[in-house]
Design a protein around this motif. Sequence first.
Motif, PDB file in Angstrom:
ATOM      1  N   ALA A  80       0.847  -1.201   0.000  1.00  0.00           N
ATOM      2  CA  ALA A  80       0.000   0.000   0.000  1.00  0.00           C
ATOM      3  C   ALA A  80       0.881   1.249   0.000  1.00  0.00           C
ATOM      4  N   PRO A  81       0.371   2.352  -0.514  1.00  0.00           N
ATOM      5  CA  PRO A  81       1.132   3.603  -0.444  1.00  0.00           C
ATOM      6  C   PRO A  81       1.428   3.975   1.008  1.00  0.00           C
ATOM      7  N   LEU A  82       2.534   4.665   1.213  1.00  0.00           N
ATOM      8  CA  LEU A  82       2.877   5.132   2.553  1.00  0.00           C
ATOM      9  C   LEU A  82       1.866   6.178   3.011  1.00  0.00           C
ATOM     10  N   PRO A  83       1.659   6.287   4.317  1.00  0.00           N
ATOM     11  CA  PRO A  83       0.782   7.351   4.815  1.00  0.00           C
ATOM     12  C   PRO A  83       1.311   8.725   4.393  1.00  0.00           C
ATOM     13  N   GLU A  84       0.419   9.681   4.270  1.00  0.00           N
ATOM     14  CA  GLU A  84       0.801  11.040   3.878  1.00  0.00           C
ATOM     15  C   GLU A  84       1.286  11.833   5.082  1.00  0.00           C
ATOM     16  N   GLY A  85       2.427  12.480   4.971  1.00  0.00           N
ATOM     17  CA  GLY A  85       2.903  13.416   5.980  1.00  0.00           C
ATOM     18  C   GLY A  85       3.690  12.787   7.113  1.00  0.00           C
ATOM     19  N   ILE A  86       4.444  13.646   7.793  1.00  0.00           N
ATOM     20  CA  ILE A  86       5.349  13.177   8.847  1.00  0.00           C
ATOM     21  C   ILE A  86       4.599  12.637  10.055  1.00  0.00           C
ATOM     22  N   GLU A  87       3.472  13.215  10.427  1.00  0.00           N
ATOM     23  CA  GLU A  87       2.743  12.727  11.597  1.00  0.00           C
ATOM     24  C   GLU A  87       2.246  11.300  11.363  1.00  0.00           C
ATOM     25  N   ALA A  88       1.595  11.061  10.247  1.00  0.00           N
ATOM     26  CA  ALA A  88       1.062   9.725   9.946  1.00  0.00           C
ATOM     27  C   ALA A  88       2.190   8.714   9.782  1.00  0.00           C
ATOM     28  N   GLN A  89       3.280   9.114   9.142  1.00  0.00           N
ATOM     29  CA  GLN A  89       4.400   8.185   8.977  1.00  0.00           C
ATOM     30  C   GLN A  89       5.078   7.889  10.306  1.00  0.00           C
ATOM     31  N   THR A  90       5.211   8.891  11.167  1.00  0.00           N
ATOM     32  CA  THR A  90       5.807   8.649  12.482  1.00  0.00           C
ATOM     33  C   THR A  90       4.938   7.696  13.283  1.00  0.00           C
ATOM     34  N   ARG A  91       3.628   7.886  13.253  1.00  0.00           N
ATOM     35  CA  ARG A  91       2.722   6.975  13.971  1.00  0.00           C
ATOM     36  C   ARG A  91       2.860   5.537  13.452  1.00  0.00           C
ATOM     37  N   ARG A  92       2.922   5.389  12.139  1.00  0.00           N
ATOM     38  CA  ARG A  92       3.043   4.037  11.575  1.00  0.00           C
ATOM     39  C   ARG A  92       4.370   3.394  12.003  1.00  0.00           C
ATOM     40  N   VAL A  93       5.463   4.160  11.971  1.00  0.00           N
ATOM     41  CA  VAL A  93       6.762   3.626  12.386  1.00  0.00           C
ATOM     42  C   VAL A  93       6.724   3.233  13.860  1.00  0.00           C
ATOM     43  N   MET A  94       6.197   4.102  14.710  1.00  0.00           N
ATOM     44  CA  MET A  94       6.133   3.794  16.138  1.00  0.00           C
ATOM     45  C   MET A  94       5.238   2.579  16.394  1.00  0.00           C
ATOM     46  N   ASP A  95       4.136   2.493  15.675  1.00  0.00           N
ATOM     47  CA  ASP A  95       3.253   1.331  15.816  1.00  0.00           C
ATOM     48  C   ASP A  95       3.963   0.050  15.369  1.00  0.00           C
ATOM     49  N   ASN A  96       4.763   0.134  14.307  1.00  0.00           N
ATOM     50  CA  ASN A  96       5.524  -1.036  13.854  1.00  0.00           C
ATOM     51  C   ASN A  96       6.556  -1.458  14.897  1.00  0.00           C
TER      52      ASN A  96
END
Length: 135
Positions: A43-59
């Motif tokens: 899937a495409p990466l989440p848009e923006g630094i906030e969403a990407q940071t959340r996804r990384v932290m969740d991972n």
Amino acid sequence: MAPRFHMVESGPRPVAPFSHAVEDDGWVILTGQMPTDPAAPDAPLPEGIEAQTRRVMDNLALILGKLDLGLEHVVQCRCFLTAFERDYALFNDTYKSYFPANRLPARTTVGVTALAVGALVEIDLIARRPTGEVS
């Protein structure tokens, strides 16, 4: 005891040849995680630094959880941002929401020119098992 190399079946699909984590003598080192969705790796990466940071932290939390650890066991993080000046403040706001204010890990944040899969952020970490616990 020899190091243990962990691959988490439900974890994010590796983007290079690595283990999700390596553990030795109670120290657990997690490979840098990208903002990819473990349930939909293409899937495409989440848009923006906030969403990407959340996804990384969740991972990162997902991998720790599969090793019977949590973010409360994290002692150090290294963070990499591709748009440091633009994203640093919002990244910090998002990142710190994952930890109690009085329990922030040691951290280094570095601006880089690029990251795998076109990500804006990557984070790796070191956690420590409580004394006497071995997984």
